[in-house]
Design a protein around this motif. Structure first.
Motif, mmCIF file in Angstrom:
data_model
loop_
_atom_site.group_PDB
_atom_site.id
_atom_site.type_symbol
_atom_site.label_atom_id
_atom_site.label_comp_id
_atom_site.label_asym_id
_atom_site.label_seq_id
_atom_site.Cartn_x
_atom_site.Cartn_y
_atom_site.Cartn_z
ATOM 1 N N ILE A 220 1.947 2.887 11.232
ATOM 2 C CA ILE A 220 2.650 2.839 9.945
ATOM 3 C C ILE A 220 1.651 3.022 8.817
ATOM 4 O O ILE A 220 0.611 2.362 8.779
ATOM 5 N N SER B 43 4.499 5.988 4.421
ATOM 6 C CA SER B 43 5.783 5.796 5.111
ATOM 7 C C SER B 43 6.517 4.574 4.570
ATOM 8 O O SER B 43 7.746 4.539 4.539
ATOM 9 N N LEU B 44 5.765 3.565 4.126
ATOM 10 C CA LEU B 44 6.384 2.367 3.567
ATOM 11 C C LEU B 44 7.026 2.643 2.210
ATOM 12 O O LEU B 44 8.133 2.182 1.931
ATOM 13 N N GLN C 215 8.635 -7.575 6.980
ATOM 14 C CA GLN C 215 8.152 -6.195 7.003
ATOM 15 C C GLN C 215 6.652 -6.145 7.214
ATOM 16 O O GLN C 215 6.141 -5.315 7.967
ATOM 17 N N ARG D 119 10.148 4.626 2.841
ATOM 18 C CA ARG D 119 11.205 3.802 3.420
ATOM 19 C C ARG D 119 12.029 3.111 2.339
ATOM 20 O O ARG D 119 13.236 2.921 2.487
ATOM 21 N N HIS D 120 11.386 2.766 1.242
ATOM 22 C CA HIS D 120 12.078 2.064 0.157
ATOM 23 C C HIS D 120 12.435 2.989 -1.001
ATOM 24 O O HIS D 120 12.691 2.536 -2.107
ATOM 25 N N ARG D 121 12.449 4.299 -0.712
ATOM 26 C CA ARG D 121 12.921 5.314 -1.648
ATOM 27 C C ARG D 121 12.095 5.388 -2.926
ATOM 28 O O ARG D 121 12.622 5.641 -4.005
#
Length: 284
Positions: A128, A132-133, A258, A136-138
């Motif tokens: 990860i 990518s994080l 998370q 993931r939260h736009r």
């Protein structure tokens, strides 16, 4: 926007605040507790208030120099304990403690084998990345920006990566020139309320741990009067039922889910050779 009920609360009321990156620094005891309980680490107090920790291998130094320019926490790693640091990370005094705490905990947990467990083939490796994080939260990339950055949906937090060549020692000497920066505030790019800097050789799993806390939408616990005044109109506040301490524990657990996910070991497989640390610029 703050809830109408929060406006009538006692200033010292315990509340849950979202987003966490606007909640203020909060209580740093969890950071001190991690370092104080780390086996064989040494601790020194200087100038009455400044605290310094050194790892048993002498490669990691952690400073909480209260009256320094940045305040907050500075963490350095040197493969040669007497040499120039391989990397430096700086969290200024206003950085939410959750972001610092998960970095510090991951650092302490992985140092015993030089982070091999977190590298490819290691039992805690997940692959990860910070990018990518944020995706993931736009969080949205700002096209054409230099440095390249992604911005949170509300526009009040930014994660940026410096592009172009810079001598590695320049970023070690000047945190603002670091390869990666996290920041938040009413204007997170040009007038941030807090900033965290990561030089180029900082291990990616450590940056990813902090990024997980940075981007996590789960509300964080604070005393109402600890929320920065300039952020009051930008956050959502929910009163906490102090007669039910488990609510605090539940919030903390949800907040860390998370971050923990990036450390969760994959299903057991055949043993793999011990990975070498890839974060250092020096090869022995």
């Amino acid at each position: 926007m703050p809830s109408p009920d929060s406006l009538a609360l006692d200033p010292i009321s315990d509340v849950l605040v979202s987003p966490g990156y606007l909640a203020g620094p909060g209580d740093s005891r969890s950071i001190f507790n991690t370092l104080d309980s780390a086996p064989s680490w040494t601790k020194a107090i200087a100038f009455g208030a400044d605290t310094y920790y050194t790892s048993p291998c002498q490669r990691v130094r952690v400073a909480n120099a209260v009256e320094s320019f940045y305040g907050g926490w500075t963490i350095s790693y040197a493969e040669d304990p007497l040499g120039v640091p391989d990397w430096i990370t700086t969290f200024d005094r206003n950085t939410p403690h959750e972001i610092v705490a998960v970095f510090t905990k991951t650092l302490v947990d992985g140092l015993h084998d030089n982070f091999a467990d977190y590298l490819s083939g290691g039992r805690h490796y997940t692959g990860i990345s910070p990018a990518s994080l944020t995706a993931r939260h736009r969080w949205e990339p700002v096209h054409g920006s230099r440095p390249f950055r992604t911005v949170s949906p509300d526009g009040h937090a930014a994660y940026q990566m410096r592009v172009g060549w810079l001598h590695e020692y320049d970023e070690l000497l000047t945190p603002e020139k670091s390869t990666w920066r996290m920041s938040a505030g009413t204007d997170p790019v040009y007038a941030p309320s807090w900033q965290a800097f990561f030089s180029g050789y900082t291990p990616q799993h450590l940056i990813a741990a902090s990024t997980a806390a940075f981007t996590d939408p789960t509300p964080v616990p604070r005393a109402l009067d600890h929320i920065p005044d300039r952020h009051r109109s930008l956050v959502s506040v929910t009163p906490v039922d102090t007669t039910r301490p488990d609510r605090w524990a539940a919030a903390a657990l949800a907040r860390s889910t998370q971050a923990q996910a990036i450390h969760a070991p994959p299903p057991l497989a055949a043993p793999t050779p011990l990975a070498m640390h890839a974060g250092s610029r020096r090869q022995r």
